[in-house]
Design a protein around this motif. Structure first.
Motif, mmCIF file in Angstrom:
data_model
loop_
_atom_site.group_PDB
_atom_site.id
_atom_site.type_symbol
_atom_site.label_atom_id
_atom_site.label_comp_id
_atom_site.label_asym_id
_atom_site.label_seq_id
_atom_site.Cartn_x
_atom_site.Cartn_y
_atom_site.Cartn_z
ATOM 1 N N ALA A 214 13.178 -1.184 -7.578
ATOM 2 C CA ALA A 214 13.368 -0.728 -6.200
ATOM 3 C C ALA A 214 14.123 -1.806 -5.436
ATOM 4 O O ALA A 214 13.620 -2.919 -5.287
ATOM 5 N N TYR B 12 5.145 -8.138 1.479
ATOM 6 C CA TYR B 12 3.784 -8.203 0.932
ATOM 7 C C TYR B 12 2.840 -8.091 2.126
ATOM 8 O O TYR B 12 2.747 -9.013 2.930
ATOM 9 N N GLU C 54 2.875 -2.739 -6.350
ATOM 10 C CA GLU C 54 1.753 -3.567 -6.782
ATOM 11 C C GLU C 54 0.724 -3.676 -5.668
ATOM 12 O O GLU C 54 1.052 -3.551 -4.501
ATOM 13 N N GLU D 242 11.159 -16.256 -5.739
ATOM 14 C CA GLU D 242 10.976 -16.238 -7.181
ATOM 15 C C GLU D 242 12.164 -16.847 -7.910
ATOM 16 O O GLU D 242 13.318 -16.580 -7.570
ATOM 17 N N GLN E 273 9.124 -0.241 -15.100
ATOM 18 C CA GLN E 273 9.113 0.476 -13.822
ATOM 19 C C GLN E 273 10.517 0.471 -13.244
ATOM 20 O O GLN E 273 11.239 -0.527 -13.392
ATOM 21 N N GLU E 274 10.905 1.556 -12.588
ATOM 22 C CA GLU E 274 12.229 1.579 -11.968
ATOM 23 C C GLU E 274 12.335 0.454 -10.943
ATOM 24 O O GLU E 274 11.372 0.176 -10.223
ATOM 25 N N TYR F 21 9.075 -11.673 -16.598
ATOM 26 C CA TYR F 21 9.537 -10.343 -16.204
ATOM 27 C C TYR F 21 11.058 -10.322 -16.321
ATOM 28 O O TYR F 21 11.717 -11.341 -16.121
ATOM 29 N N ALA G 172 0.663 -12.108 -13.853
ATOM 30 C CA ALA G 172 1.436 -13.143 -14.541
ATOM 31 C C ALA G 172 2.310 -13.921 -13.555
ATOM 32 O O ALA G 172 3.019 -14.844 -13.952
ATOM 33 N N GLY G 173 2.249 -13.516 -12.276
ATOM 34 C CA GLY G 173 3.040 -14.209 -11.267
ATOM 35 C C GLY G 173 4.535 -14.071 -11.504
ATOM 36 O O GLY G 173 5.339 -14.879 -11.080
ATOM 37 N N LYS H 74 7.529 -5.652 -16.905
ATOM 38 C CA LYS H 74 6.477 -6.593 -16.505
ATOM 39 C C LYS H 74 5.447 -6.781 -17.600
ATOM 40 O O LYS H 74 5.257 -5.919 -18.447
ATOM 41 N N ARG I 265 7.772 -13.253 -1.279
ATOM 42 C CA ARG I 265 7.683 -14.256 -2.335
ATOM 43 C C ARG I 265 9.069 -14.759 -2.678
ATOM 44 O O ARG I 265 10.026 -14.008 -2.640
HETATM 45 P P1 ATP Z 1 1.000 -11.012 -8.898
HETATM 46 O O1 ATP Z 1 1.181 -12.440 -9.239
HETATM 47 O O2 ATP Z 1 1.159 -10.685 -7.437
HETATM 48 O O3 ATP Z 1 -0.175 -10.324 -9.513
HETATM 49 P P2 ATP Z 1 2.516 -9.600 -10.813
HETATM 50 O O4 ATP Z 1 2.651 -10.585 -11.900
HETATM 51 O O5 ATP Z 1 1.528 -8.509 -11.023
HETATM 52 O O6 ATP Z 1 2.308 -10.328 -9.487
HETATM 53 P P3 ATP Z 1 4.527 -7.965 -9.497
HETATM 54 O O7 ATP Z 1 4.071 -8.398 -8.141
HETATM 55 O O8 ATP Z 1 4.331 -6.555 -9.874
HETATM 56 O O9 ATP Z 1 3.928 -8.928 -10.598
HETATM 57 O O10 ATP Z 1 6.053 -8.320 -9.695
HETATM 58 C C1 ATP Z 1 6.555 -9.637 -9.592
HETATM 59 C C2 ATP Z 1 7.870 -9.612 -8.827
HETATM 60 O O11 ATP Z 1 8.802 -8.734 -9.441
HETATM 61 C C3 ATP Z 1 7.746 -9.065 -7.409
HETATM 62 O O12 ATP Z 1 7.400 -10.066 -6.506
HETATM 63 C C4 ATP Z 1 9.145 -8.523 -7.132
HETATM 64 O O13 ATP Z 1 10.061 -9.523 -6.768
HETATM 65 C C5 ATP Z 1 9.551 -8.019 -8.460
HETATM 66 N N1 ATP Z 1 9.266 -6.579 -8.621
HETATM 67 C C6 ATP Z 1 8.184 -6.042 -9.215
HETATM 68 N N2 ATP Z 1 8.279 -4.707 -9.292
HETATM 69 C C7 ATP Z 1 9.431 -4.369 -8.731
HETATM 70 C C8 ATP Z 1 10.127 -3.135 -8.540
HETATM 71 N N3 ATP Z 1 9.643 -1.978 -8.986
HETATM 72 N N4 ATP Z 1 11.321 -3.179 -7.927
HETATM 73 C C9 ATP Z 1 11.842 -4.350 -7.512
HETATM 74 N N5 ATP Z 1 11.264 -5.543 -7.693
HETATM 75 C C10 ATP Z 1 10.082 -5.564 -8.296
#
Ligand code: ATP
Length: 341
Positions: free
Chosen positions: A182, A188, A290, A210, A179-180, A148, A143-144, A138, A208
């Motif tokens: 999951a 959410y 998150e 995506e 991050q591992e 990633y 960054a939405g 990430k 969400r």
């Molecule tokens: P936000 O826009 O909510 O701030 P963000 O950019 O910080 O989001 P995350 O919400 O951490 O990003 O991750 C984006 C997407 O990646 C999640 O909605 C999920 O689909 C996927 N994701 C993130 N971390 C993991 C994980 N450890 N295992 C599985 N999927 C994950």
């Protein structure tokens, strides 16, 4: 009388509709390019047109907001487009705790707060060399999901990182967070905590959608294997979810722990809306990857209330309206200082 202001993006419509329903004057700080869109909505009383959102730091705009006793409702766009320093320097009172937004943007601080709240988390991987299982990589901040990617080992990580750098999606000196991964059902979990009543309200659950990671699941494996594209997690929209009732007790416990941990680490704590984001695995165990320390766009689904708000309120209650209701209560009881920073 105070007024309610927000930036024109993310969940602005919900926030300002809710504010109007509660009797407030509504102000939208709007980029020129979106003016046409937002003028369609009659519940927006005033548009302050800016070139870019960070213009909100200009004295002239801050004065305009001050004249109207505005309270600014922060959302994901504020965090995505402004630095923590900039957000903290806003003079307009910010709903909730603006200091906690830094903890949302910085991955290390985020991890610390989640650990303090005893939220079960997927393991972070500090060095690409140590990638043993499937991981998600990430970027910093909200960054939405854009840019990633998933990686199975160090080599895979380097190949994809280099590809994204050459495509201009990420920059060479960007620190990435590993991050591992999951696997399971995304959930959410949306909450509101009121420092006025000391009560935690569970507002709803969303998922969400995506792109183009979801698109990948719709093509046969033969084509998937041939694809050279690194799939991204760019959020496109959200859909509602209801949980098995047996999961609800733990949902409240996690959020209560989060509120307690925030009060300890980031005074005045997690006031107002927040969201814990994660995955339920095959044993219905939740893993939180998150949190968002402010209203999330997934609440837009429930502009007329959610199955869970129906259990708390005898009227349609969106998160935007709940925020406005809190401002109203605080204003009536001379407690605005307790719900803003
Ligand atoms: P936000 O826009 O909510 O701030 P963000 O950019 O910080 O989001 P995350 O919400 O951490 O990003 O991750 C984006 C997407 O990646 C999640 O909605 C999920 O689909 C996927 N994701 C993130 N971390 C993991 C994980 N450890 N295992 C599985 N999927 C994950």
């Amino acid at each position: 009388m105070v007024s309610v202001a927000t930036l024109g993006s993310h969940c602005a419509l919900q926030v300002l509709k809710g504010a109007k329903d509660e009797g407030f004057k509504t102000i939208l700080v709007c980029e020129k390019k979106r003016e046409k869109l937002y003028r369609r909505f009659k519940f927006i009383d005033e548009l302050i047109i800016v070139e870019k959102f960070s213009d909100i730091l200009n004295q002239e705009i801050q004065d305009k907001l001050k004249q109207q006793d505005a309270i600014l409702i922060p959302h994901g766009t504020l965090i995505a487009q402004m630095s923590s320093e900039e957000i903290e320097s806003i003079n307009t009172p910010v709903f909730g705790n603006k200091w906690i937004l830094r903890w949302e943007s910085d991955r290390e601080m985020k991890e610390k707060l989640m650990r303090e709240a005893a939220l079960p988390m997927p393991k972070p991987v500090t060095d690409p060399k140590d990638i043993e299982k499937l991981v998600i990589v990430k970027r910093q901040g909200a960054a939405g999901g854009k840019g990633y990617f998933m990686a199975a080992n160090e080599e895979d990580y380097n190949t994809k990182r280099n590809q994204l750098i050459s495509e201009g999606v990420i920059s060479k000196d960007e620190t990435l967070y590993i991050q591992e991964y999951a696997a399971g059902v995304l959930a959410y979990l949306q909450f509101f905590y009121s420092p006025l009543t000391n009560e935690l309200e569970f507002f709803g659950v969303d998922q969400r959608h995506e792109s183009d990671i979801e698109g990948l699941g719709r093509i046969p494996s033969e084509q998937q294997l041939k694809s050279k594209k690194v799939p991204s997690f760019n959020v496109i929209g959200n859909s509602p979810l209801v949980l098995r009732e047996s999961l609800l007790d733990e949902v409240y416990t996690m959020a209560e722990n989060f509120v307690k941990a925030s009060a300890k680490l980031v005074p005045p704590g997690m006031n107002g809306p927040f969201c814990i984001e994660g995955v339920y695995d095959e044993n219905a165990q939740f893993s939180a990857f998150e949190f968002s320390a402010r209203i999330v766009a997934g609440t837009n689904i429930f502009m007329n209330g959610s199955p869970y708000t129906t259990l708390i309120f005898d009227e349609p209650m969106s998160m935007g309206r709940r925020i406005a209701r809190e401002i109203k209560e605080a204003d009536t009881n001379n407690q605005l200082k307790n719900i803003t920073t």
